[in-house]
Design an enzyme around this catalytic site. Structure first.
Site, mmCIF file in Angstrom:
data_model
loop_
_atom_site.group_PDB
_atom_site.id
_atom_site.type_symbol
_atom_site.label_atom_id
_atom_site.label_comp_id
_atom_site.label_asym_id
_atom_site.label_seq_id
_atom_site.Cartn_x
_atom_site.Cartn_y
_atom_site.Cartn_z
ATOM 1 N N ARG A 118 4.145 66.121 0.368
ATOM 2 C CA ARG A 118 4.561 66.823 1.590
ATOM 3 C C ARG A 118 5.348 68.088 1.267
ATOM 4 O O ARG A 118 5.098 69.146 1.849
ATOM 5 C CB ARG A 118 5.370 65.903 2.496
ATOM 6 C CG ARG A 118 4.541 64.810 3.140
ATOM 7 C CD ARG A 118 5.375 63.904 4.002
ATOM 8 N NE ARG A 118 6.450 63.312 3.214
ATOM 9 C CZ ARG A 118 7.581 62.817 3.708
ATOM 10 N NH1 ARG A 118 7.809 62.846 5.007
ATOM 11 N NH2 ARG A 118 8.482 62.282 2.928
ATOM 12 N N ASN A 175 3.618 61.734 6.243
ATOM 13 C CA ASN A 175 3.056 60.521 5.667
ATOM 14 C C ASN A 175 2.510 59.647 6.788
ATOM 15 O O ASN A 175 3.024 59.650 7.900
ATOM 16 C CB ASN A 175 4.118 59.734 4.897
ATOM 17 C CG ASN A 175 4.455 60.367 3.567
ATOM 18 O OD1 ASN A 175 3.697 61.149 3.013
ATOM 19 N ND2 ASN A 175 5.612 60.017 3.035
#
Length: 94
Positions: free
Chosen positions: A21, A39
């Site tokens: 990320r 996520n």
């Protein structure tokens, strides 16, 4: 702006716990894209990218490789997502 492209993606493989990320945000910010990354409960990562079509395509290529510690098995791309309301790129809790 006719060359604006917005896509959503789901990245599968070893993509959680490897800074995927943060890496995605860094790359998207560097390319000037808007959107978000988060996520998913199943261990995948989901993202939305919006910007010039050529730049979005470049980001998709980067996502297929991922950061150093990641192992990307698949990137599923969905076209036609609604562009984000706010500019910039965010890491969201998933």
């Amino acid at each position: 702006m006719s060359d604006l492209r917005t896509v959503s993606i789901i990245v599968r493989g070893r993509v959680q716990g490897v800074s995927y990320r943060a890496w995605t945000k860094e790359k998207a910010d560097g390319l000037g894209l808007s959107g978000w990354v988060r996520n998913r409960p199943d261990g995948s990562v989901e993202a939305l990218f919006s910007g010039p079509a050529e730049t979005v395509e470049r980001m998709l290529g980067l996502c297929r490789k991922g950061p150093l510690l990641a192992r990307v098995d698949d990137v599923a791309v969905s076209e036609g997502a609604a562009p984000p309301i706010t500019p910039g790129f965010a890491v969201e809790r998933g």
